[in-house]
Write a protein that holds these residues in place. Sequence first.
Motif, PDB file in Angstrom:
ATOM      1  N   LEU A  36     -41.580 -18.167  -4.706  1.00 45.03           N
ATOM      2  CA  LEU A  36     -42.967 -17.890  -5.054  1.00 45.03           C
ATOM      3  C   LEU A  36     -43.757 -19.191  -5.158  1.00 45.03           C
ATOM      4  CD1 LEU A  36     -42.447 -15.248  -7.901  1.00 45.03           C
ATOM      5  CD2 LEU A  36     -42.602 -14.877  -5.434  1.00 45.03           C
ATOM      6  N   GLY A  37     -45.073 -19.073  -5.012  1.00 38.34           N
ATOM      7  CA  GLY A  37     -45.938 -20.220  -5.236  1.00 38.34           C
ATOM      8  C   GLY A  37     -46.485 -20.881  -3.999  1.00 38.34           C
ATOM      9  N   GLY A  38     -45.893 -20.600  -2.822  1.00 39.28           N
ATOM     10  CA  GLY A  38     -46.378 -21.229  -1.602  1.00 39.28           C
ATOM     11  C   GLY A  38     -46.312 -22.743  -1.667  1.00 39.28           C
ATOM     12  N   LEU A  39     -47.339 -23.410  -1.162  1.00 37.00           N
ATOM     13  CA  LEU A  39     -47.373 -24.873  -1.162  1.00 37.00           C
ATOM     14  C   LEU A  39     -47.628 -25.448  -2.557  1.00 37.00           C
ATOM     15  CD1 LEU A  39     -49.377 -25.645   2.121  1.00 37.00           C
ATOM     16  CD2 LEU A  39     -46.921 -25.917   1.724  1.00 37.00           C
ATOM     17  N   ALA A  40     -47.973 -24.592  -3.511  1.00 37.32           N
ATOM     18  CA  ALA A  40     -48.304 -25.073  -4.856  1.00 37.32           C
ATOM     19  C   ALA A  40     -47.092 -25.202  -5.759  1.00 37.32           C
ATOM     20  CB  ALA A  40     -49.319 -24.146  -5.515  1.00 37.32           C
ATOM     21  N   THR A  41     -45.923 -24.786  -5.297  1.00 38.21           N
ATOM     22  CA  THR A  41     -44.765 -24.846  -6.168  1.00 38.21           C
ATOM     23  C   THR A  41     -44.035 -26.181  -6.020  1.00 38.21           C
ATOM     24  OG1 THR A  41     -42.851 -23.595  -6.942  1.00 38.21           O
ATOM     25  CG2 THR A  41     -43.078 -23.876  -4.562  1.00 38.21           C
ATOM     26  N   SER A  42     -42.980 -26.360  -6.777  1.00 40.10           N
ATOM     27  CA  SER A  42     -42.198 -27.596  -6.725  1.00 40.10           C
ATOM     28  C   SER A  42     -40.734 -27.261  -6.955  1.00 40.10           C
ATOM     29  CB  SER A  42     -42.682 -28.591  -7.795  1.00 40.10           C
ATOM     30  OG  SER A  42     -42.594 -28.026  -9.096  1.00 40.10           O
ATOM     31  N   GLN A  43     -39.878 -28.215  -6.657  1.00 38.62           N
ATOM     32  CA  GLN A  43     -38.440 -28.057  -6.857  1.00 38.62           C
ATOM     33  C   GLN A  43     -37.916 -29.317  -7.523  1.00 38.62           C
ATOM     34  OE1 GLN A  43     -36.210 -27.539  -3.249  1.00 38.62           O
ATOM     35  NE2 GLN A  43     -34.315 -26.979  -4.312  1.00 38.62           N
ATOM     36  N   GLY A  47     -34.397 -34.529 -11.916  1.00 32.54           N
ATOM     37  CA  GLY A  47     -35.424 -34.734 -12.929  1.00 32.54           C
ATOM     38  C   GLY A  47     -36.833 -34.898 -12.413  1.00 32.54           C
ATOM     39  N   ALA A  48     -37.010 -34.977 -11.084  1.00 28.56           N
ATOM     40  CA  ALA A  48     -38.341 -35.159 -10.508  1.00 28.56           C
ATOM     41  C   ALA A  48     -38.787 -33.887  -9.798  1.00 28.56           C
ATOM     42  CB  ALA A  48     -38.338 -36.328  -9.521  1.00 28.56           C
ATOM     43  N   PRO A  49     -39.960 -33.350 -10.124  1.00 30.09           N
ATOM     44  CA  PRO A  49     -40.444 -32.106  -9.500  1.00 30.09           C
ATOM     45  C   PRO A  49     -41.102 -32.363  -8.147  1.00 30.09           C
ATOM     46  CG  PRO A  49     -41.981 -32.811 -11.183  1.00 30.09           C
ATOM     47  CD  PRO A  49     -40.847 -33.802 -11.201  1.00 30.09           C
ATOM     48  N   PHE A  50     -40.309 -32.272  -7.084  1.00 27.29           N
ATOM     49  CA  PHE A  50     -40.829 -32.513  -5.741  1.00 27.29           C
ATOM     50  C   PHE A  50     -41.615 -31.301  -5.244  1.00 27.29           C
ATOM     51  CE2 PHE A  50     -37.715 -35.820  -5.858  1.00 27.29           C
ATOM     52  CZ  PHE A  50     -38.153 -36.780  -4.958  1.00 27.29           C
ATOM     53  N   GLY A  51     -42.794 -31.562  -4.675  1.00 29.85           N
ATOM     54  CA  GLY A  51     -43.611 -30.505  -4.091  1.00 29.85           C
ATOM     55  C   GLY A  51     -44.041 -30.882  -2.690  1.00 29.85           C
ATOM     56  N   SER A  52     -45.128 -30.263  -2.237  1.00 36.99           N
ATOM     57  CA  SER A  52     -45.691 -30.583  -0.919  1.00 36.99           C
ATOM     58  C   SER A  52     -46.837 -31.557  -1.098  1.00 36.99           C
ATOM     59  CB  SER A  52     -46.168 -29.302  -0.234  1.00 36.99           C
ATOM     60  OG  SER A  52     -45.104 -28.415  -0.038  1.00 36.99           O
ATOM     61  N   GLY A  53     -46.498 -32.787  -1.476  1.00 36.20           N
ATOM     62  CA  GLY A  53     -47.530 -33.761  -1.770  1.00 36.20           C
ATOM     63  C   GLY A  53     -47.961 -33.676  -3.222  1.00 36.20           C
ATOM     64  N   LEU A  54     -48.978 -34.445  -3.564  1.00 42.34           N
ATOM     65  CA  LEU A  54     -49.407 -34.561  -4.951  1.00 42.34           C
ATOM     66  C   LEU A  54     -50.292 -33.397  -5.381  1.00 42.34           C
ATOM     67  CD1 LEU A  54     -49.625 -36.353  -7.525  1.00 42.34           C
ATOM     68  CD2 LEU A  54     -51.689 -37.314  -6.508  1.00 42.34           C
ATOM     69  N   HIS A  55     -50.025 -32.859  -6.570  1.00 42.04           N
ATOM     70  CA  HIS A  55     -50.891 -31.850  -7.182  1.00 42.04           C
ATOM     71  C   HIS A  55     -51.307 -32.360  -8.557  1.00 42.04           C
ATOM     72  CE1 HIS A  55     -50.144 -28.854  -4.149  1.00 42.04           C
ATOM     73  NE2 HIS A  55     -48.838 -28.903  -4.347  1.00 42.04           N
ATOM     74  N   LEU A  56     -52.614 -32.451  -8.783  1.00 41.09           N
ATOM     75  CA  LEU A  56     -53.147 -32.803 -10.096  1.00 41.09           C
ATOM     76  C   LEU A  56     -53.903 -31.598 -10.629  1.00 41.09           C
ATOM     77  CD1 LEU A  56     -54.504 -36.420  -9.432  1.00 41.09           C
ATOM     78  CD2 LEU A  56     -52.406 -35.790 -10.641  1.00 41.09           C
ATOM     79  N   VAL A 199     -55.752  -9.723   0.949  1.00 41.61           N
ATOM     80  CA  VAL A 199     -55.115 -10.748   1.774  1.00 41.61           C
ATOM     81  C   VAL A 199     -55.238 -12.071   1.034  1.00 41.61           C
ATOM     82  CG1 VAL A 199     -55.159 -11.955   3.991  1.00 41.61           C
ATOM     83  CG2 VAL A 199     -55.601  -9.493   3.901  1.00 41.61           C
ATOM     84  N   ALA A 200     -54.122 -12.505   0.470  1.00 42.17           N
ATOM     85  CA  ALA A 200     -54.115 -13.693  -0.390  1.00 42.17           C
ATOM     86  C   ALA A 200     -53.127 -14.734   0.116  1.00 42.17           C
ATOM     87  CB  ALA A 200     -53.773 -13.297  -1.822  1.00 42.17           C
ATOM     88  N   CYS A 201     -52.840 -14.677   1.414  1.00 49.59           N
ATOM     89  CA  CYS A 201     -51.950 -15.685   2.000  1.00 49.59           C
ATOM     90  C   CYS A 201     -52.790 -16.890   2.439  1.00 49.59           C
ATOM     91  CB  CYS A 201     -51.180 -15.098   3.179  1.00 49.59           C
ATOM     92  SG  CYS A 201     -52.195 -14.181   4.349  1.00 49.59           S
ATOM     93  N   GLY A 202     -52.155 -17.904   2.990  1.00 47.40           N
ATOM     94  CA  GLY A 202     -52.865 -19.095   3.428  1.00 47.40           C
ATOM     95  C   GLY A 202     -53.750 -18.832   4.632  1.00 47.40           C
ATOM     96  N   PHE A 203     -54.570 -19.811   4.960  1.00 51.26           N
ATOM     97  CA  PHE A 203     -55.560 -19.662   6.034  1.00 51.26           C
ATOM     98  C   PHE A 203     -54.915 -19.278   7.359  1.00 51.26           C
ATOM     99  CE2 PHE A 203     -57.662 -21.850   9.633  1.00 51.26           C
ATOM    100  CZ  PHE A 203     -58.819 -21.084   9.689  1.00 51.26           C
ATOM    101  N   LYS A 204     -53.823 -19.927   7.725  1.00 47.47           N
ATOM    102  CA  LYS A 204     -53.193 -19.691   9.025  1.00 47.47           C
ATOM    103  C   LYS A 204     -52.743 -18.241   9.167  1.00 47.47           C
ATOM    104  CE  LYS A 204     -49.539 -21.495  12.027  1.00 47.47           C
ATOM    105  NZ  LYS A 204     -48.435 -22.514  12.144  1.00 47.47           N
ATOM    106  N   ASN A 205     -52.071 -17.710   8.144  1.00 44.96           N
ATOM    107  CA  ASN A 205     -51.604 -16.334   8.213  1.00 44.96           C
ATOM    108  C   ASN A 205     -52.746 -15.335   8.068  1.00 44.96           C
ATOM    109  OD1 ASN A 205     -48.812 -16.713   8.649  1.00 44.96           O
ATOM    110  ND2 ASN A 205     -48.516 -17.213   6.488  1.00 44.96           N
TER     111      ASN A 205
END
Length: 365
Positions: A36-43, A47-56, A199-205
Amino acid sequence: MARVTVVGAGLAGLATALYATTAGHHVVVLDRQDRLGGLATSQTVDGAPFGSGLHLLLRRGPLAKLVKKISRLPTVLTSPRLDRIKAVNIGVLRPRNNVRRAAEQRRALRSRSTDLPLVQAAALLAGSGHPNLGHRYEALLKQRLSVVGEGWSGLVGRMASALDEVGVLIEANCHVVSVENGRVSLADGRSFDSDVVVVACGFKNAKRLLHHLDERLFSEIRPVLASTLDLTLTARPFESLHGVIDAAEGAYALDLSNIQPRWGLPGAYLSSVMVEREGESSEERAARLESFIDRHASGWRTRVHHRRSKTEVAVQTVGSKPAFDRFAGDGLLLAGEWVQSQHVLADAAVETGRLSGQNIGLAMP
């Protein structure tokens, strides 16, 4: 009460489901991913929460308000300091030991003049890779753009838990191939009949699913592409700096371990972004990003503990965006960063999710 199917379990989809359920509707959420979370989530890795680039996170923004509303646990937030963010060829955004220069730069930042390199640098960071002089720019100056202590997966987890508590079904690995007349059809042959589809998916879809309704609409929206590189290092090449911005290059890197000490990382955690240039390939852009880090974090290549990169990611969209109720007459509502909103990025996704979730009746037969 309406039967509502939400396509997409990113921030927009989860927010839509929360608000629609609160309004008394029966909601099902579908997502093509198993996370869940799409590009806004992290893993979290070591100890470091890696995501798809920086989120502030924008404090007091729609996402922060929603998380506070559904969860009793406080969110640990720490903001980058302007006196520890350096703009290339300028220096730190807010000097500490030069009162006159600090006053001059404060006036320059408040002027919001896009002709000034200082403003360009601050706007680039505020916009997470694309210049922004709105809510987020003001928040950066007031230290209200923050690193989330639990990572963005923590925010997504709180939203998912709230939906689970009220019995909302979230189905993963559902590849939606069409949306028409209230019927959502999946690649595996299944279909869902609904009174309203959001429809709440990303722009491409979204473009793939809705292009038949308005071909011109999606030609007026353009994704802003970037390359990202996130690194945990065994050293701290930024020393005490929180970050470096190069507005001319369209790049920045923050050392999140300096900003968010609760992680207790022994070295640096650099999160960096390089925005596209016209005519540039994704590989060329990714190479520019590594060169940028070479210049400002000397020796990083021999100190890498963990690395995650994306040569191409859409950080946001620009252009003439549709209103959330653009296709209400077809039983459809829209939610996402690519939908018209007074906010941008994650807050636009959540705000348009709120609008759709609270106005399901607009698309009822």
